[in-house]
Design a protein around this motif. Structure first.
Motif, PDB file in Angstrom:
ATOM      1  N   PRO A   1       0.800  -1.233   0.000  1.00 18.90           N
ATOM      2  CA  PRO A   1       0.000   0.000   0.000  1.00 18.90           C
ATOM      3  C   PRO A   1       0.829   1.278   0.000  1.00 18.90           C
ATOM      4  N   ASP A   2       1.903   1.334   0.811  1.00 21.85           N
ATOM      5  CA  ASP A   2       2.733   2.530   0.813  1.00 21.85           C
ATOM      6  C   ASP A   2       3.546   2.663  -0.470  1.00 21.85           C
ATOM      7  N   ARG A   3       3.818   1.541  -1.116  1.00 27.56           N
ATOM      8  CA  ARG A   3       4.563   1.584  -2.371  1.00 27.56           C
ATOM      9  C   ARG A   3       3.673   2.000  -3.537  1.00 27.56           C
ATOM     10  N   GLU A   4       2.412   1.637  -3.471  1.00 22.48           N
ATOM     11  CA  GLU A   4       1.469   1.947  -4.550  1.00 22.48           C
ATOM     12  C   GLU A   4       0.194   2.533  -3.942  1.00 22.48           C
ATOM     13  N   PRO A   5       0.227   3.790  -3.498  1.00 19.30           N
ATOM     14  CA  PRO A   5      -0.946   4.352  -2.817  1.00 19.30           C
ATOM     15  C   PRO A   5      -2.182   4.459  -3.712  1.00 19.30           C
ATOM     16  N   VAL A   6      -1.993   4.645  -5.005  1.00 19.79           N
ATOM     17  CA  VAL A   6      -3.154   4.743  -5.895  1.00 19.79           C
ATOM     18  C   VAL A   6      -3.884   3.401  -5.951  1.00 19.79           C
ATOM     19  N   VAL A   7      -3.131   2.309  -6.039  1.00 19.65           N
ATOM     20  CA  VAL A   7      -3.745   0.982  -6.028  1.00 19.65           C
ATOM     21  C   VAL A   7      -4.414   0.727  -4.685  1.00 19.65           C
ATOM     22  N   ALA A   8      -3.773   1.155  -3.599  1.00 13.26           N
ATOM     23  CA  ALA A   8      -4.359   0.967  -2.271  1.00 13.26           C
ATOM     24  C   ALA A   8      -5.652   1.762  -2.120  1.00 13.26           C
ATOM     25  N   LEU A   9      -5.692   2.973  -2.659  1.00 12.92           N
ATOM     26  CA  LEU A   9      -6.929   3.756  -2.634  1.00 12.92           C
ATOM     27  C   LEU A   9      -8.047   3.008  -3.344  1.00 12.92           C
ATOM     28  N   TRP A  10      -7.736   2.430  -4.492  1.00  8.95           N
ATOM     29  CA  TRP A  10      -8.752   1.677  -5.243  1.00  8.95           C
ATOM     30  C   TRP A  10      -9.194   0.446  -4.453  1.00  8.95           C
ATOM     31  N   ALA A  11      -8.247  -0.258  -3.833  1.00 13.07           N
ATOM     32  CA  ALA A  11      -8.594  -1.458  -3.080  1.00 13.07           C
ATOM     33  C   ALA A  11      -9.520  -1.128  -1.913  1.00 13.07           C
ATOM     34  N   TRP A  12      -9.227  -0.058  -1.181  1.00 13.78           N
ATOM     35  CA  TRP A  12     -10.088   0.334  -0.073  1.00 13.78           C
ATOM     36  C   TRP A  12     -11.484   0.698  -0.558  1.00 13.78           C
ATOM     37  N   GLN A  13     -11.574   1.406  -1.656  1.00 13.43           N
ATOM     38  CA  GLN A  13     -12.890   1.756  -2.187  1.00 13.43           C
ATOM     39  C   GLN A  13     -13.674   0.503  -2.567  1.00 13.43           C
ATOM     40  N   CYS A  14     -13.011  -0.466  -3.179  1.00 15.46           N
ATOM     41  CA  CYS A  14     -13.696  -1.701  -3.563  1.00 15.46           C
ATOM     42  C   CYS A  14     -14.190  -2.467  -2.340  1.00 15.46           C
ATOM     43  N   VAL A  15     -13.394  -2.484  -1.279  1.00 15.94           N
ATOM     44  CA  VAL A  15     -13.813  -3.174  -0.051  1.00 15.94           C
ATOM     45  C   VAL A  15     -15.060  -2.531   0.536  1.00 15.94           C
ATOM     46  N   VAL A  16     -15.070  -1.210   0.641  1.00 16.64           N
ATOM     47  CA  VAL A  16     -16.217  -0.522   1.228  1.00 16.64           C
ATOM     48  C   VAL A  16     -17.446  -0.669   0.334  1.00 16.64           C
ATOM     49  N   VAL A  17     -17.260  -0.584  -0.981  1.00 17.25           N
ATOM     50  CA  VAL A  17     -18.392  -0.782  -1.891  1.00 17.25           C
ATOM     51  C   VAL A  17     -18.955  -2.196  -1.741  1.00 17.25           C
ATOM     52  N   ALA A  18     -18.083  -3.189  -1.567  1.00 21.57           N
ATOM     53  CA  ALA A  18     -18.551  -4.559  -1.381  1.00 21.57           C
ATOM     54  C   ALA A  18     -19.385  -4.692  -0.109  1.00 21.57           C
ATOM     55  N   VAL A  19     -18.930  -4.074   0.979  1.00 21.42           N
ATOM     56  CA  VAL A  19     -19.693  -4.127   2.236  1.00 21.42           C
ATOM     57  C   VAL A  19     -21.057  -3.467   2.060  1.00 21.42           C
ATOM     58  N   LEU A  20     -21.075  -2.306   1.418  1.00 20.02           N
ATOM     59  CA  LEU A  20     -22.342  -1.612   1.202  1.00 20.02           C
ATOM     60  C   LEU A  20     -23.252  -2.393   0.257  1.00 20.02           C
ATOM     61  N   LEU A  21     -22.668  -3.037  -0.751  1.00 17.50           N
ATOM     62  CA  LEU A  21     -23.472  -3.853  -1.664  1.00 17.50           C
ATOM     63  C   LEU A  21     -24.108  -5.038  -0.933  1.00 17.50           C
ATOM     64  N   CYS A  22     -23.345  -5.661  -0.045  1.00 18.77           N
ATOM     65  CA  CYS A  22     -23.909  -6.777   0.738  1.00 18.77           C
ATOM     66  C   CYS A  22     -25.139  -6.319   1.510  1.00 18.77           C
ATOM     67  N   CYS A  23     -25.036  -5.150   2.130  1.00 16.60           N
ATOM     68  CA  CYS A  23     -26.177  -4.637   2.898  1.00 16.60           C
ATOM     69  C   CYS A  23     -27.347  -4.283   1.987  1.00 16.60           C
TER      70      CYS A  23
END
Length: 311
Positions: free
Chosen positions: A28-50
């Motif tokens: 994540p610290d080496r590729e912050p843009v990829v980490a930003l995308w990964a975090w967004q996908c995780v939160v979207v997945a949680v919200l989609l489940c709900c």
């Protein structure tokens, strides 16, 4: 009807496991843009489940909702999602999740409204401290220089975005260092990092008991700075960007033993001075693709009974 329960369990597992996996990773610290995308996908997945669990629970509880949800589906598909009614639990689950969705929307609206109020207040302050000259018009991308004893620079988003720099920053930073600071702030504006910060703050404020949302907010604040640092360093070099970052913050006590609101500045400077090796393009692509699949899983779980019935 098991699918809503499975979706809720999947959302809980994603909310617990995904942040821990990202935190333990070395990229994540080496590729912050990829980490930003990964975090967004995780939160979207949680919200989609709900959201999907709410929809199916409402369809199981009320025949009118069921008719709308499964209107174009064959009878075999409708029967695959369980009989009607399924008891009071379906209605209670649907109502609770709907209230959570409305609360999330309200928190987002409140965060956006507060941001607009803060922006208007700061714009009014700028007009007082740096009034327009006769014949000058407020145009987008206007650079504003403020008289100030503290070196500072920030980007003020809005319909007519403004880049603000204090005179102390102009005196402290020389040549390419000032260019690096401006490139850092422009990186925030181009990537619309303000929307990421608003969304993460809204979820963390609305659901303070949910750790994944608090971690999402904290990581967004950290990663957007790293991403903007990288954008500036690619144009003006890591050493120049590190020196500019240190010059802006050395009088704020961030390099001392006592913690400050800018406590991550020393880590950012060290990261710029001793840059970690970037991931290969192939691995960045794999990580991006893997993160993109996370929100797809709740959709596939929702469709499994219908696909089995059709098969």
């Amino acid at each position: 009807m098991m699918v809503p329960a499975v979706l809720l369990l999947l959302g809980a597992l994603t909310a617990v496991a995904a942040p821990r996996l990202i935190a333990r990773a070395d990229w994540p610290d080496r590729e912050p843009v990829v980490a930003l995308w990964a975090w967004q996908c995780v939160v979207v997945a949680v919200l989609l489940c709900c959201a999907l669990s709410m929809t199916l629970s409402a369809a199981a509880a009320w025949q009118a909702v069921r008719g709308h949800v499964f209107a174009p589906a064959p009878q075999a598909v409708v029967e695959a999602y369980g009989p009607v009614p399924t008891g009071p639990w379906a209605a209670a689950t649907a109502v609770a999740l709907a209230c959570g969705g409305l609360w999330s929307g309200a928190m987002l609206v409140r965060e956006v409204v507060r941001a607009k109020i803060r922006r208007r207040s700061r714009q009014a302050e700028l007009l007082v401290r740096a009034p327009l000259l006769p014949g000058e018009e407020a145009t987008g991308g206007r650079l504003v220089v403020l008289e100030g004893r503290r070196p500072d620079a920030w980007w003020l988003p809005g319909a007519a975005p403004q880049l603000v720099v204090t005179t102390a920053a102009l005196r402290r930073l020389k040549g390419r260092q000032l260019d690096a600071v401006l490139a850092h702030e422009q990186g925030h504006a181009q990537a619309r990092h303000d929307w990421l910060l608003h969304s993460s703050s809204a979820l963390a404020t609305g659901f303070p008991q949910v750790p994944v949302f608090a971690a999402f907010r904290d990581e967004m604040h950290r990663l957007v700075e790293l991403a903007a640092d990288d954008m500036a360093s690619r144009r003006f070099g890591r050493l120049t960007t590190a020196l500019a970052l240190a010059g802006l913050n050395e009088e704020r006590g961030v390099f001392g033993p006592a913690p400050t609101p800018q406590a991550n500045v020393p880590q950012r400077v060290n990261r710029l001075l001793t840059p970690p090796d970037r991931l290969t393009a192939a691995r960045r692509l794999r990580l991006t693709a893997a993160a993109s699949l996370v929100p797809v899983i709740p959709v596939l779980v929702t469709l499994v009974p219908g696909l089995r019935a059709l098969g």
